[in-house]
Write a protein that holds these residues in place. Structure first.
Motif, PDB file in Angstrom:
ATOM      1  N   ARG A   1      53.313  45.152 -82.508  1.00  0.00           N
ATOM      2  CA  ARG A   1      51.925  44.818 -82.033  1.00  0.00           C
ATOM      3  C   ARG A   1      52.106  44.654 -80.698  1.00  0.00           C
ATOM      4  O   ARG A   1      51.057  45.969 -80.242  1.00  0.00           O
ATOM      5  CB  ARG A   1      51.556  43.530 -82.464  1.00  0.00           C
ATOM      6  CG  ARG A   1      50.273  44.054 -83.444  1.00  0.00           C
ATOM      7  CD  ARG A   1      49.280  42.669 -83.618  1.00  0.00           C
ATOM      8  NE  ARG A   1      47.980  42.884 -84.180  1.00  0.00           N
ATOM      9  CZ  ARG A   1      46.783  42.887 -85.006  1.00  0.00           C
ATOM     10  NH1 ARG A   1      48.280  42.215 -86.266  1.00  0.00           N
ATOM     11  NH2 ARG A   1      45.822  41.955 -84.874  1.00  0.00           N
ATOM     12  N   VAL A   2      52.125  44.313 -79.805  1.00  0.00           N
ATOM     13  CA  VAL A   2      51.639  44.335 -78.717  1.00  0.00           C
ATOM     14  C   VAL A   2      52.580  46.228 -78.198  1.00  0.00           C
ATOM     15  O   VAL A   2      51.301  46.976 -77.163  1.00  0.00           O
ATOM     16  CB  VAL A   2      52.495  43.711 -77.668  1.00  0.00           C
ATOM     17  CG1 VAL A   2      52.329  43.813 -76.052  1.00  0.00           C
ATOM     18  CG2 VAL A   2      52.061  42.619 -77.910  1.00  0.00           C
ATOM     19  N   LYS A   3      53.442  46.504 -78.367  1.00  0.00           N
ATOM     20  CA  LYS A   3      53.609  47.893 -78.157  1.00  0.00           C
ATOM     21  C   LYS A   3      53.691  49.222 -78.113  1.00  0.00           C
ATOM     22  O   LYS A   3      52.977  49.800 -77.527  1.00  0.00           O
ATOM     23  CB  LYS A   3      55.468  48.294 -78.619  1.00  0.00           C
ATOM     24  CG  LYS A   3      56.348  46.812 -78.362  1.00  0.00           C
ATOM     25  CD  LYS A   3      57.677  47.311 -77.941  1.00  0.00           C
ATOM     26  CE  LYS A   3      58.301  46.162 -76.201  1.00  0.00           C
ATOM     27  NZ  LYS A   3      59.094  46.737 -75.128  1.00  0.00           N
ATOM     28  N   LEU A   4      52.557  48.603 -79.453  1.00  0.00           N
ATOM     29  CA  LEU A   4      52.280  50.003 -80.119  1.00  0.00           C
ATOM     30  C   LEU A   4      50.718  50.190 -79.450  1.00  0.00           C
ATOM     31  O   LEU A   4      50.532  51.500 -79.179  1.00  0.00           O
ATOM     32  CB  LEU A   4      52.005  49.849 -81.940  1.00  0.00           C
ATOM     33  CG  LEU A   4      53.216  49.766 -82.095  1.00  0.00           C
ATOM     34  CD1 LEU A   4      52.587  49.932 -83.853  1.00  0.00           C
ATOM     35  CD2 LEU A   4      53.545  51.349 -82.209  1.00  0.00           C
ATOM     36  N   ARG A   5      50.308  48.656 -78.972  1.00  0.00           N
ATOM     37  CA  ARG A   5      49.126  49.113 -78.552  1.00  0.00           C
ATOM     38  C   ARG A   5      49.843  50.003 -77.521  1.00  0.00           C
ATOM     39  O   ARG A   5      48.544  50.584 -76.419  1.00  0.00           O
ATOM     40  CB  ARG A   5      48.560  47.285 -78.110  1.00  0.00           C
ATOM     41  CG  ARG A   5      47.269  47.376 -77.518  1.00  0.00           C
ATOM     42  CD  ARG A   5      46.632  46.535 -76.731  1.00  0.00           C
ATOM     43  NE  ARG A   5      46.587  44.951 -78.525  1.00  0.00           N
ATOM     44  CZ  ARG A   5      46.627  44.366 -78.534  1.00  0.00           C
ATOM     45  NH1 ARG A   5      46.258  43.246 -77.269  1.00  0.00           N
ATOM     46  NH2 ARG A   5      46.523  43.585 -79.512  1.00  0.00           N
ATOM     47  N   ALA A   6      50.423  49.436 -76.080  1.00  0.00           N
ATOM     48  CA  ALA A   6      50.216  50.528 -74.709  1.00  0.00           C
ATOM     49  C   ALA A   6      51.485  52.117 -75.500  1.00  0.00           C
ATOM     50  O   ALA A   6      50.342  52.659 -75.124  1.00  0.00           O
ATOM     51  CB  ALA A   6      51.680  49.923 -74.300  1.00  0.00           C
ATOM     52  N   ARG A   7      51.667  52.468 -76.217  1.00  0.00           N
ATOM     53  CA  ARG A   7      51.461  53.507 -76.972  1.00  0.00           C
ATOM     54  C   ARG A   7      50.176  54.387 -77.385  1.00  0.00           C
ATOM     55  O   ARG A   7      50.106  55.377 -76.659  1.00  0.00           O
ATOM     56  CB  ARG A   7      52.387  53.252 -77.847  1.00  0.00           C
ATOM     57  CG  ARG A   7      52.621  54.935 -78.706  1.00  0.00           C
ATOM     58  CD  ARG A   7      53.564  55.371 -79.484  1.00  0.00           C
ATOM     59  NE  ARG A   7      53.619  56.668 -80.348  1.00  0.00           N
ATOM     60  CZ  ARG A   7      54.859  57.335 -80.176  1.00  0.00           C
ATOM     61  NH1 ARG A   7      55.354  56.699 -78.617  1.00  0.00           N
ATOM     62  NH2 ARG A   7      54.849  58.175 -80.497  1.00  0.00           N
ATOM     63  N   ARG A   8      49.238  53.584 -77.765  1.00  0.00           N
ATOM     64  CA  ARG A   8      48.378  54.420 -78.652  1.00  0.00           C
ATOM     65  C   ARG A   8      47.052  54.532 -76.341  1.00  0.00           C
ATOM     66  O   ARG A   8      46.572  55.418 -77.341  1.00  0.00           O
ATOM     67  CB  ARG A   8      47.350  53.237 -79.287  1.00  0.00           C
ATOM     68  CG  ARG A   8      46.805  53.728 -80.745  1.00  0.00           C
ATOM     69  CD  ARG A   8      47.003  53.009 -81.742  1.00  0.00           C
ATOM     70  NE  ARG A   8      46.875  51.371 -81.661  1.00  0.00           N
ATOM     71  CZ  ARG A   8      47.847  50.570 -82.853  1.00  0.00           C
ATOM     72  NH1 ARG A   8      48.117  51.012 -83.506  1.00  0.00           N
ATOM     73  NH2 ARG A   8      47.901  49.733 -82.233  1.00  0.00           N
TER      74      ARG A   8
END
Lengths: 385, 439
Positions: free
Chosen positions: A369-376
């Motif tokens: 969840r944290v990593k996807l936020r950075a990617r978005r």
């Protein structure tokens, strides 16, 4: 010229080569790409665990033999462990038996348990392979080995058979075998036995050798016992077969991490979690166990073994690197917490691994969840131009 | 993969400042693996045996539904349309040689396997296009460029992520990635080939820059492939082990792929062909391939032609009883009698020993979480959640975890190191098919 142009000869290049060498020679395969595959397979990875735990096993066999020899001399034979009788029959009794004799006695006491566990697991593996018409699942030697090493040398053989059955059937094949189970089957078998037969599956404490229960009960003076602590770290400790030498276990973990079979992050996280939690309890608590230094927590009980070989089972590990740190830290935190909360409980670290293992999907989901936020955020930045 | 902070800054400023900026950035791909395979090719171009047959193979083109324009026995000219894309009829697949259609092979459900052409060695090199003066290349309209590429069939040299199919001319590209490096085992060094055709390469880039204002030439550090700056063309240098040279790595480092296929990419030899098409008016059908592998007698670079028959080409080049692979050992394909030709996008051929019995090494049902995956994974998002989503067919998660920017070749190293012996490339291809056409 760019610094990175000099890649061959650089540290990074050498490290990459080292990593490449960790893979066994590749094989050409038929079918679709890649037509070359590393020869590391589920069996070779799991067999590495056997190799890495051999030193811990050898020291544990010696410590078990020493404990049995002492117990046999102290006329504890009346309690009816056949191992005591074996020591008497071999004339290897007393605290002053030569270390080779102690090792031989330990091996002689462990061999029947290993044979029984291997026969039982092999039977169940074959039964599942035949009934499901599949190949024999990978990794039964590892399961057998870790299961036996987590038992005290005094475990009755029928319990070994029962625990091995529970481990293979309930712990492994109910979930679909290697790659699918959710907690280490060997661990599950041992935990099953330790709850079902809590009085038998404990090594009887003896004043001759330190053990977690003696330290927890305050029977060993720890403030002045640096020598005792060092001996316990190296392996002069009374406990389950594989666990006396925390040092050998952690060295085995280092070997596995170097071979890429386990994650050093989990081991490092567990040690850091243990240190932090022990320091916290030493600051807050006032009981003897709460005041125990982190170095005692590290060297006593099954912590080293559980972290090195059980928690790091490739099937049950988190799928993300950050998750591996968190999972390891959780094990360290829970180990100390369980030990402090219930010192009579023989071993906190196995329960800690079990509980942390159940949290793995949650940990991975949170990390992603944290990593996807950075990617978005990055995608939005690029879309803006 | 680490895009150093100042490099990211450069990229952002390049895109904000507009097209006239030519920047160079360095991206350090920290994780990967260079596999040493015996039979490393000598990096010098040699002439090869002439080939009597060339072919177009259906399997080279993702999502292809062809409408054939020729039949067996018909005589064709170089550049003549062989088939078009049924759903986008302006995309033409043209003949790479003048000659006669020897066979049209069909497979299961009449799927096109290959169109084989007997090359007529006496046919004069057709020169059917107008040669543009070099100064005019930078002033071509995008429509003129698109038109001529479609007309000549060179449009099919472009591919677009996601899905890796030939791009739709109606969708404007967000960026075009020129792959001018190759980190696969036994690959040809693109700098050697580009060195032979430097002016065509520059002309090709100039033409491409008329299609998009964001062209990234992805190259090894200090390869110095460009001898002048071109408006809209940036050089992105990628250091580190394989997959530093794969276009999936390049795109992920510099952009984020979404559902629309507008991240285009093209190989360096096709850029040379585009340069030749516009500057000289000729369809360049040469292809320089690296021949390598344990079964190659003289591993070296060979000049042959597009779609060359590997039987003719390798007659005296490989030991008996070898498996011939078009592409690399990591992402290439073995050939069968009807597909024994050089793949459309391949620049290497491998001769490998035949595989032994691998039945005992089939996949196990689950996954094993070992660090080996992260050690060969160049992207920021972790590999294993994506790989698990692909294996279990969880399309939503697979898309969320970044499968759209990838092609099977990007997962080849994962399959290589996987102790559970899964084939992640095939799983990705299945997932992308399903994502493109929801049931």
């Amino acid at each position: 010229m760019n610094r990175l142009e000099e890649a061959p000869g650089s540290w990074r290049h050498a490290l990459a080569q080292l990593a490449a060498r960790n893979l066994r020679p590749a094989k050409y395969v038929a079918g679709t790409a890649p037509l070359l595959r590393g020869a590391t397979n589920a069996d070779t990875v799991q067999n590495l665990f056997l190799a890495a735990s051999l030193p811990a096993f050898a020291i544990g066999a010696w410590a078990s033999g020493a404990r049995v020899a002492t117990a046999a001399a102290a006329s504890e034979g009346a309690r009816g462990h056949w191992q005591w009788g074996l020591a008497a029959a071999l004339d290897l009794t007393g605290a002053d038996v030569h270390w080779l004799g102690q090792l031989a006695l330990g091996l002689a006491c462990i061999a029947p348990a290993l044979l029984v566990a291997a026969a039982v697991t092999a039977f169940w593996e074959l039964a599942f392979a035949v009934s499901r018409q599949r190949r024999v699942d990978a990794g039964w030697p590892m399961l057998t080995w870790l299961f036996v090493l987590l038992l005290p040398v005094t475990t009755p053989l029928y319990m070994v058979a029962l625990g091995a059955t529970f481990a293979v059937v309930i712990g492994k094949h109910i979930f679909g075998g290697t790659g699918r189970y959710i907690v280490s089957p060997a661990l599950l078998g041992v935990v099953f036995l330790s709850y079902a037969y809590s009085s038998e599956v404990v090594m009887p404490a003896s004043a001759g050798m330190p053990s977690w229960s003696l330290v927890a009960a305050g029977a060993i003076e720890i403030s002045s016992a640096t020598g005792t602590w060092l001996a316990a770290l190296l392996g002069r400790e009374s406990g389950t077969i594989g666990t006396p030498s925390a040092l050998a276990c952690l060295l085995g973990a280092a070997y596995l991490a170097q071979r890429g079979a386990i994650s050093a992050r989990t081991v490092g996280g567990a040690v850091l979690g243990l240190i932090a939690t022990a320091a916290l309890f030493a600051w807050l608590g006032d009981t003897a166990v709460a005041q125990l230094g982190w170095h005692w927590h590290l060297s006593l009980g099954s912590f080293g073994f559980a972290v090195a070989f059980v928690a790091t089972d490739p099937t049950t590990m988190p799928l993300t690197r950050t998750g591996r740190w968190v999972y390891g830290a959780l094990i360290g935190i829970l180990t100390v917490t369980i030990r402090v909360a219930n010192p009579a409980h023989p071993e906190g670290s196995l329960t800690a691994v079990l509980l942390a293992g159940l949290c793995v999907p949650l940990i991975d989901a949170a990390v992603m969840r944290v990593k996807l936020r950075a990617r978005r955020a990055r995608a939005a930045e690029i879309a803006r131009g | 993969m680490r895009l150093a902070a100042n490099n990211r800054q450069k990229y952002v400023s390049a895109t904000r400042l507009g097209p006239a900026q030519c920047v160079s950035m360095l991206i350090d791909v920290q994780h990967g693996l260079d596999i040493a395979v015996p039979g490393e090719p000598e990096q010098a171009v040699h002439e090869s045996a002439p080939v009597a047959q060339v072919a177009l193979m259906g399997r080279d083109y993702a999502r292809l539904r062809p409408a054939l324009a020729v039949e067996e026995g018909q005589t064709v000219q170089l550049g003549q349309t062989l088939f078009t894309d049924r759903s986008r009829p302006n995309i033409r697949f043209t003949s790479p040689a003048s000659g006669r259609i020897a066979a049209i092979h069909r497979g299961r459900s009449r799927r096109l396997v290959s169109i084989v052409i007997d090359v007529d060695p006496g046919a004069a090199a057709a020169c059917t296009y107008e040669a543009e003066p070099p100064a005019a290349l930078a002033k071509l309209t995008p429509q003129a460029v698109t038109e001529r590429l479609l007309q000549s069939g060179l449009w099919t040299a472009l591919r677009a992520r996601p899905y890796d199919a030939v791009p739709d001319p109606a969708i404007a590209p967000r960026a075009i990635f020129v792959t001018a490096m190759d980190t696969r085992p036994l690959a040809a060094d693109p700098a050697v080939v580009i060195g032979l055709y430097r002016s065509e390469f520059m002309q090709g880039l100039t033409v491409l820059s008329r299609l998009s204002q964001r062209i990234f030439v992805c190259a090894r550090p200090a390869a110095r492939l460009l001898d002048a700056s071109i408006a809209g063309v940036s050089v992105a240098e990628f250091a580190g082990p394989h997959p530093a040279g794969l276009v999936g790595t390049h795109i992920e480092a510099l952009s984020v792929v979404d559902e629309v296929p507008r991240h285009w990419h093209i190989g360096y030899q096709d850029v040379i062909a585009i340069g030749r098409l516009f500057a000289a008016g000729q369809l360049w059908t040469d292809r320089i391939v690296a021949l390598g592998g344990p079964g190659a007698l003289r591993p070296r670079l060979l000049r042959t032609r597009l779609g060359a028959s590997l039987g003719d080409l390798l007659d005296a080049e490989v030991r008996a009883g070898q498996r011939i692979v078009t592409g690399s050992v990591l992402d290439g394909r073995t050939t069968e009698p009807h597909t024994h030709y050089l793949g459309r996008y391949d620049t290497q051929i491998c001769a490998l020993p035949t595989a032994g019995d691998t039945a005992a090494d089939g996949p196990i049902s689950g996954m094993l979480s070992v660090e080996a995956f992260e050690r060969v994974w160049p992207f920021a998002l972790p590999p294993l959640p994506l790989l698990r989503a692909l294996l279990s067919g969880d399309l939503d998660r697979a898309q969320e975890f970044g499968c759209l920017g990838l092609a099977a070749e990007d997962l080849a190293l994962c399959s290589y190191v996987c102790p559970a012996k899964h084939d992640y490339g095939a799983a990705l291809t299945r997932s992308l098919e399903a994502l493109h056409e929801p049931p």
